[in-house]
Design an enzyme around this catalytic site. Sequence first.
Site, PDB file in Angstrom:
ATOM      1  N   CYS A 104     -34.738 -78.226 -58.343  1.00 53.74           N
ATOM      2  CA  CYS A 104     -35.902 -78.955 -58.892  1.00 53.74           C
ATOM      3  C   CYS A 104     -35.532 -79.685 -60.182  1.00 53.74           C
ATOM      4  CB  CYS A 104     -37.038 -77.966 -59.136  1.00 53.74           C
ATOM      5  SG  CYS A 104     -38.471 -78.716 -59.905  1.00 53.74           S
ATOM      6  N   CYS A 112     -51.217 -82.174 -44.439  1.00 53.65           N
ATOM      7  CA  CYS A 112     -50.458 -83.028 -45.377  1.00 53.65           C
ATOM      8  C   CYS A 112     -49.132 -82.379 -45.763  1.00 53.65           C
ATOM      9  CB  CYS A 112     -51.316 -83.247 -46.632  1.00 53.65           C
ATOM     10  SG  CYS A 112     -50.486 -84.178 -47.931  1.00 53.65           S
ATOM     11  N   CYS A 143     -40.289 -85.197 -52.430  1.00 54.03           N
ATOM     12  CA  CYS A 143     -39.365 -84.550 -53.384  1.00 54.03           C
ATOM     13  C   CYS A 143     -37.952 -85.094 -53.182  1.00 54.03           C
ATOM     14  CB  CYS A 143     -39.389 -83.038 -53.195  1.00 54.03           C
ATOM     15  SG  CYS A 143     -38.176 -82.222 -54.271  1.00 54.03           S
ATOM     16  N   CYS A 191     -45.959 -84.072 -50.536  1.00 57.61           N
ATOM     17  CA  CYS A 191     -45.131 -83.565 -51.642  1.00 57.61           C
ATOM     18  C   CYS A 191     -43.759 -83.156 -51.132  1.00 57.61           C
ATOM     19  CB  CYS A 191     -45.822 -82.404 -52.354  1.00 57.61           C
ATOM     20  SG  CYS A 191     -46.391 -81.098 -51.257  1.00 57.61           S
ATOM     21  N   CYS A 241     -40.536 -83.432 -64.044  1.00 55.28           N
ATOM     22  CA  CYS A 241     -40.692 -84.347 -62.906  1.00 55.28           C
ATOM     23  C   CYS A 241     -42.106 -84.154 -62.365  1.00 55.28           C
ATOM     24  CB  CYS A 241     -39.648 -84.006 -61.835  1.00 55.28           C
ATOM     25  SG  CYS A 241     -39.963 -84.746 -60.218  1.00 55.28           S
ATOM     26  N   ASP A 271     -48.811 -68.808 -70.483  1.00 55.79           N
ATOM     27  CA  ASP A 271     -47.505 -69.205 -69.969  1.00 55.79           C
ATOM     28  C   ASP A 271     -46.403 -68.156 -70.109  1.00 55.79           C
ATOM     29  OD1 ASP A 271     -45.680 -70.898 -68.774  1.00 55.79           O
ATOM     30  OD2 ASP A 271     -45.152 -71.914 -70.624  1.00 55.79           O
ATOM     31  N   CYS A 279     -54.815 -78.168 -48.214  1.00 55.81           N
ATOM     32  CA  CYS A 279     -53.664 -79.042 -47.946  1.00 55.81           C
ATOM     33  C   CYS A 279     -53.700 -79.565 -46.507  1.00 55.81           C
ATOM     34  CB  CYS A 279     -52.360 -78.291 -48.179  1.00 55.81           C
ATOM     35  SG  CYS A 279     -51.912 -78.165 -49.926  1.00 55.81           S
ATOM     36  N   CYS A 338     -49.792 -86.396 -54.526  1.00 56.81           N
ATOM     37  CA  CYS A 338     -50.833 -85.532 -53.940  1.00 56.81           C
ATOM     38  C   CYS A 338     -52.171 -86.266 -53.891  1.00 56.81           C
ATOM     39  CB  CYS A 338     -50.966 -84.253 -54.759  1.00 56.81           C
ATOM     40  SG  CYS A 338     -52.214 -83.141 -54.083  1.00 56.81           S
ATOM     41  N   CYS A 342     -44.043 -84.649 -57.116  1.00 58.30           N
ATOM     42  CA  CYS A 342     -44.823 -83.929 -56.094  1.00 58.30           C
ATOM     43  C   CYS A 342     -46.288 -83.800 -56.473  1.00 58.30           C
ATOM     44  CB  CYS A 342     -44.199 -82.572 -55.788  1.00 58.30           C
ATOM     45  SG  CYS A 342     -43.988 -81.509 -57.211  1.00 58.30           S
TER      46      CYS A 342
HETATM   47  S1  SF4 Z   1     -49.380 -83.501 -51.414  1.00 54.71           S
HETATM   48 FE1  SF4 Z   1     -51.033 -82.188 -52.188  1.00 54.71          FE
HETATM   49  S2  SF4 Z   1     -52.430 -81.951 -50.436  1.00 54.71           S
HETATM   50 FE2  SF4 Z   1     -50.491 -82.730 -49.632  1.00 54.71          FE
HETATM   51  S3  SF4 Z   1     -49.375 -80.855 -49.020  1.00 54.71           S
HETATM   52 FE3  SF4 Z   1     -48.719 -81.378 -51.094  1.00 54.71          FE
HETATM   53  S4  SF4 Z   1     -50.037 -80.179 -52.433  1.00 54.71           S
HETATM   54 FE4  SF4 Z   1     -51.010 -80.212 -50.411  1.00 54.71          FE
HETATM   55  S1  SF4 Z   2     -41.008 -81.384 -59.646  1.00 54.92           S
HETATM   56 FE1  SF4 Z   2     -39.825 -83.058 -58.673  1.00 54.92          FE
HETATM   57  S2  SF4 Z   2     -37.903 -82.105 -58.036  1.00 54.92           S
HETATM   58 FE2  SF4 Z   2     -39.343 -80.428 -58.482  1.00 54.92          FE
HETATM   59  S3  SF4 Z   2     -40.295 -79.953 -56.521  1.00 54.92           S
HETATM   60 FE3  SF4 Z   2     -41.611 -81.492 -57.483  1.00 54.92          FE
HETATM   61  S4  SF4 Z   2     -40.853 -83.501 -56.726  1.00 54.92           S
HETATM   62 FE4  SF4 Z   2     -39.290 -81.951 -56.303  1.00 54.92          FE
END
Ligand code: SF4
Ligand code: SF4
Length: 355
Positions: free
Chosen positions: A217, A190, A197, A193, A244, A133, A187, A251, A247
């Site tokens: 974010c 799709c 958000c 996410c 958070c 990290d 992906c 998925c 997203c």
């Molecule tokens: S939700 Fe998952 S599969 Fe769909 S676009 Fe986002 S990262 Fe890709």
């Molecule tokens: S962590 Fe939450 S605020 Fe950040 S990009 Fe993902 S859904 Fe959006």
Amino acid sequence: MAISEIQIKELAAQCGFELAGVAPAGPLIDYSRFAQWGEAGMAGGMAYLTDHRGEMRSDPSSLLPHVQSIICVGKLYNAPSDRVKNADPVHGTISRYAQGEDYHEVLRGGLKALVAKIAAVHGEPFGSRVCVDTAPLLERSLARAAGLGWIGRNTCLINQSSGSWFFLGELLLTIPLAPDTPPPDRCGTCRRCIDACPTNALIPTDKGGSFLDARLCISYLTIEHRGDLPPGMSDATGSHLFGCDICQEVCPWNRRAPITEDPAFQSKIPTTSLVDLAAYSDDDFAHTFRRSPVWRTKYSGFLRNVAVAMGNSGEEGMREPLQILAESTDPQIASAARHALERFGPAQQVCAESQ
Ligand code: SF4
Ligand code: SF4
């Protein structure tokens, strides 16, 4: 006898890593994309991503001279918990990755054990460096190059079988190994996410991917940002106290994500209400979170987040504890509490309306 890639992956599994692969150690082609993201200001206040340490990410040999291979590992952290609901105005929400122990130590321990096991098999001296990290590496790009998954539009690394609830770590080696092959991007069409958000922090690119604007974010705002939240962002953080997961929750590749049984990542966070968290002292915070990733916010940042979540709850019972926080000697906490109280309006007016 020189150690092989297959042997190293077997040893990584013995050290507790569910995913392992080999990435080449040359300069990273993804660096230009990372630099573009930083130049656009999307790193927010995370100077360590944009100052001289940012450029070190272009070439892993800046961390280990003569590095030849990078072992990328993944460690699952998804465990059942009551604290991960994305909207919990009574208790607040804490991200899944922060439910257990500080992962830095857990992964570092596993990677050090892996070095010892490699040394016992490999017949020659070699150089190594463990990274978790904090080292200036493009972790997700390396993990993709090592075949662990693809980088989704939520900007997380996604493994076809295991989803995205895992930590990444790297072991740099001066041992030459055959690299793995990156998997295809799955992906498809799709964009769940991006649509889910709440702050529009995922910015689609014309190449089909996305950038994460950290300034928008909730994870960045509740973990890395210091001081008052930017105008308009307090409401958007909802009941999120630390991080958070929205997203990742939406998925489809996480629908059947495996659950870890590793004791280190079982939830150790009590289901304390926001009202009780608001009464936490510095010592209470240390006692509860000293060994957790939540420690990163320190007491002041965490209580600021508690105050913001109380304001967002709209619960009249939060007014009195917020009034106490507004008198805090910590300016960050007091300011957040005062702003939160503004959302309730005058107390007498609320009483009159309810009669
Ligand atoms: S939700 Fe998952 S599969 Fe769909 S676009 Fe986002 S990262 Fe890709
Ligand atoms: S962590 Fe939450 S605020 Fe950040 S990009 Fe993902 S859904 Fe959006």
